[in-house]
Design a protein around this motif. Structure first.
Motif, PDB file in Angstrom:
ATOM      1  N   ASP A   1      -6.352   4.356  33.802  1.00  0.00           N
ATOM      2  CA  ASP A   1      -6.912   4.055  32.482  1.00  0.00           C
ATOM      3  C   ASP A   1      -5.835   4.120  31.405  1.00  0.00           C
ATOM      4  O   ASP A   1      -5.160   5.129  31.235  1.00  0.00           O
ATOM      5  N   GLY A   2      -5.669   3.012  30.699  1.00  0.00           N
ATOM      6  CA  GLY A   2      -4.670   2.933  29.649  1.00  0.00           C
ATOM      7  C   GLY A   2      -3.319   2.452  30.141  1.00  0.00           C
ATOM      8  O   GLY A   2      -2.417   2.208  29.342  1.00  0.00           O
ATOM      9  N   VAL A   3      -3.161   2.309  31.459  1.00  0.00           N
ATOM     10  CA  VAL A   3      -1.915   1.800  32.041  1.00  0.00           C
ATOM     11  C   VAL A   3      -2.200   0.517  32.823  1.00  0.00           C
ATOM     12  O   VAL A   3      -1.715  -0.545  32.467  1.00  0.00           O
TER      13      VAL A   3
ATOM     14  N   ALA B   1       9.635   6.197  39.331  1.00  0.00           N
ATOM     15  CA  ALA B   1       9.277   5.674  38.009  1.00  0.00           C
ATOM     16  C   ALA B   1       7.777   5.915  37.851  1.00  0.00           C
ATOM     17  O   ALA B   1       6.981   5.432  38.652  1.00  0.00           O
ATOM     18  N   TYR B   2       7.408   6.687  36.854  1.00  0.00           N
ATOM     19  CA  TYR B   2       5.999   7.016  36.607  1.00  0.00           C
ATOM     20  C   TYR B   2       5.600   6.416  35.275  1.00  0.00           C
ATOM     21  O   TYR B   2       6.276   6.619  34.261  1.00  0.00           O
ATOM     22  N   MET B   3       4.482   5.690  35.256  1.00  0.00           N
ATOM     23  CA  MET B   3       3.967   5.129  34.003  1.00  0.00           C
ATOM     24  C   MET B   3       2.643   5.786  33.661  1.00  0.00           C
ATOM     25  O   MET B   3       1.679   5.704  34.412  1.00  0.00           O
ATOM     26  N   GLY B   4       2.625   6.445  32.516  1.00  0.00           N
ATOM     27  CA  GLY B   4       1.421   7.079  31.996  1.00  0.00           C
ATOM     28  C   GLY B   4       1.253   6.720  30.531  1.00  0.00           C
ATOM     29  O   GLY B   4       2.149   6.147  29.914  1.00  0.00           O
ATOM     30  N   ASP B   5       0.101   7.123  29.980  1.00  0.00           N
ATOM     31  CA  ASP B   5      -0.167   6.721  28.594  1.00  0.00           C
ATOM     32  C   ASP B   5      -0.675   7.838  27.698  1.00  0.00           C
ATOM     33  O   ASP B   5      -0.773   7.666  26.491  1.00  0.00           O
ATOM     34  N   ASP B   6      -1.010   9.005  28.290  1.00  0.00           N
ATOM     35  CA  ASP B   6      -1.618  10.035  27.459  1.00  0.00           C
ATOM     36  C   ASP B   6      -1.276  11.424  27.994  1.00  0.00           C
ATOM     37  O   ASP B   6      -0.633  11.561  29.035  1.00  0.00           O
ATOM     38  N   MET B   7      -1.742  12.437  27.326  1.00  0.00           N
ATOM     39  CA  MET B   7      -1.335  13.813  27.593  1.00  0.00           C
ATOM     40  C   MET B   7      -1.489  14.284  29.044  1.00  0.00           C
ATOM     41  O   MET B   7      -0.641  15.045  29.511  1.00  0.00           O
ATOM     42  N   PRO B   8      -2.497  13.869  29.798  1.00  0.00           N
ATOM     43  CA  PRO B   8      -2.565  14.310  31.197  1.00  0.00           C
ATOM     44  C   PRO B   8      -1.365  13.851  32.044  1.00  0.00           C
ATOM     45  O   PRO B   8      -1.131  14.387  33.124  1.00  0.00           O
ATOM     46  N   ASP B   9      -0.596  12.883  31.553  1.00  0.00           N
ATOM     47  CA  ASP B   9       0.567  12.364  32.277  1.00  0.00           C
ATOM     48  C   ASP B   9       1.876  13.040  31.875  1.00  0.00           C
ATOM     49  O   ASP B   9       2.878  12.899  32.572  1.00  0.00           O
ATOM     50  N   LEU B  10       1.885  13.757  30.783  1.00  0.00           N
ATOM     51  CA  LEU B  10       3.118  14.271  30.198  1.00  0.00           C
ATOM     52  C   LEU B  10       3.939  15.119  31.163  1.00  0.00           C
ATOM     53  O   LEU B  10       5.133  14.860  31.374  1.00  0.00           O
ATOM     54  N   GLU B  11       3.346  16.122  31.782  1.00  0.00           N
ATOM     55  CA  GLU B  11       4.111  17.018  32.648  1.00  0.00           C
ATOM     56  C   GLU B  11       4.664  16.308  33.868  1.00  0.00           C
ATOM     57  O   GLU B  11       5.791  16.585  34.290  1.00  0.00           O
TER      58      GLU B  11
ATOM     59  N   VAL C   1      12.404   7.873  35.916  1.00  0.00           N
ATOM     60  CA  VAL C   1      12.053   6.964  34.821  1.00  0.00           C
ATOM     61  C   VAL C   1      10.681   7.358  34.321  1.00  0.00           C
ATOM     62  O   VAL C   1       9.720   7.404  35.076  1.00  0.00           O
ATOM     63  N   ARG C   2      10.609   7.663  33.042  1.00  0.00           N
ATOM     64  CA  ARG C   2       9.358   8.025  32.382  1.00  0.00           C
ATOM     65  C   ARG C   2       8.940   6.822  31.543  1.00  0.00           C
ATOM     66  O   ARG C   2       9.559   6.524  30.530  1.00  0.00           O
TER      67      ARG C   2
ATOM     68  N   ASP D   1       1.187   0.799  23.812  1.00  0.00           N
ATOM     69  CA  ASP D   1       0.142   1.466  23.047  1.00  0.00           C
ATOM     70  C   ASP D   1      -0.160   2.889  23.539  1.00  0.00           C
ATOM     71  O   ASP D   1      -1.242   3.415  23.296  1.00  0.00           O
ATOM     72  N   ALA D   2       0.793   3.510  24.191  1.00  0.00           N
ATOM     73  CA  ALA D   2       0.615   4.888  24.665  1.00  0.00           C
ATOM     74  C   ALA D   2       0.548   5.853  23.491  1.00  0.00           C
ATOM     75  O   ALA D   2       0.972   5.538  22.369  1.00  0.00           O
ATOM     76  N   ALA D   3       0.050   7.053  23.763  1.00  0.00           N
ATOM     77  CA  ALA D   3      -0.008   8.106  22.750  1.00  0.00           C
ATOM     78  C   ALA D   3       1.410   8.441  22.278  1.00  0.00           C
ATOM     79  O   ALA D   3       2.377   8.339  23.042  1.00  0.00           O
ATOM     80  N   ASP D   4       1.531   8.837  21.028  1.00  0.00           N
ATOM     81  CA  ASP D   4       2.841   9.123  20.438  1.00  0.00           C
ATOM     82  C   ASP D   4       3.651  10.141  21.248  1.00  0.00           C
ATOM     83  O   ASP D   4       4.857   9.957  21.444  1.00  0.00           O
ATOM     84  N   ASP D   5       3.019  11.210  21.718  1.00  0.00           N
ATOM     85  CA  ASP D   5       3.749  12.229  22.482  1.00  0.00           C
ATOM     86  C   ASP D   5       4.339  11.646  23.764  1.00  0.00           C
ATOM     87  O   ASP D   5       5.410  12.064  24.212  1.00  0.00           O
ATOM     88  N   ILE D   6       3.658  10.712  24.361  1.00  0.00           N
ATOM     89  CA  ILE D   6       4.145  10.065  25.584  1.00  0.00           C
ATOM     90  C   ILE D   6       5.284   9.109  25.250  1.00  0.00           C
ATOM     91  O   ILE D   6       6.311   9.069  25.940  1.00  0.00           O
ATOM     92  N   ARG D   7       5.132   8.368  24.192  1.00  0.00           N
ATOM     93  CA  ARG D   7       6.207   7.456  23.767  1.00  0.00           C
ATOM     94  C   ARG D   7       7.490   8.230  23.483  1.00  0.00           C
ATOM     95  O   ARG D   7       8.578   7.762  23.808  1.00  0.00           O
ATOM     96  N   GLU D   8       7.359   9.403  22.898  1.00  0.00           N
ATOM     97  CA  GLU D   8       8.539  10.192  22.532  1.00  0.00           C
ATOM     98  C   GLU D   8       9.359  10.644  23.741  1.00  0.00           C
ATOM     99  O   GLU D   8      10.577  10.769  23.639  1.00  0.00           O
TER     100      GLU D   8
END
Length: 165
Positions: free
Chosen positions: A19-21, A106-116, A123-124, A129-136
């Motif tokens: 979802d979101g990816v 290479a992992y592609m995520g879009d929101d906080m559950p993917d951060l860790e 490759v992160r 349109d991912a969440a700002d914390d993920i984009r950072e």
């Protein structure tokens, strides 16, 4: 699109959230409770192509919907982890059992559950349109949104770098 990862030639495994990816994050719910998502055909082609070229493709998602599994299996993906309450545990188990070094993922995520999980990978990646914390924290930011070809863009970029596209 931004890639700061210096060596894409090491990547041999792609892992995606759903979802979101692989979808745009929209969830359609019918009166009978059935939930439907739309997947991008170009993302599907790229994942199938990567598998044919010998790459690993895995899915780690917090949601567990039967229709999602059907679509992923149609693409030939075998490593499907739906309903993952702790994505880090699933990721760590997967790379251990497969003998994969995290730097080759290479992992592609879009929101906080993917951060860790993303912080453990070579490759992160994230959709535009991912969440700002993920984009950072991302070393690759697609020019496309989730469900709009972001996964294809990542796969194509890495495979072209390796002359396998």
């Amino acid at each position: 699109m931004s890639i700061t990862q210096p060596d894409l030639t090491r990547i041999n495994t792609f892992i995606f959230d759903v979802d979101g990816v692989l979808t745009d994050g929209a969830l359609y719910v019918f009166a009978d409770g059935e939930k439907v998502r739309a997947f991008n055909i170009k993302d599907g082609f790229a994942m199938k192509h990567a598998l044919r070229q010998g790459y690993r493709v895995a899915i780690i998602s917090g949601k567990n919907e039967p229709g999602v599994r059907v679509r992923l299996e149609e693409l030939g993906i075998e490593d499907i982890y739906l309903g993952a309450e702790d994505k880090v545990d699933v990721f760590e188990d997967y790379i251990y059992l497969q003998g994969i070094h995290p730097a080759t993922v290479a992992y592609m995520g879009d929101d906080m559950p993917d951060l860790e999980v993303m912080q453990r990978c070579g490759v992160r990646a994230c959709p535009a349109d991912a969440a700002d914390d993920i984009r950072e924290i991302s070393t690759f930011i697609s020019t496309k949104g989730g469900g709009k070809g972001a996964a294809r863009e990542l796969i194509e970029k890495i495979m072209k770098e390796q002359d396998t596209w």
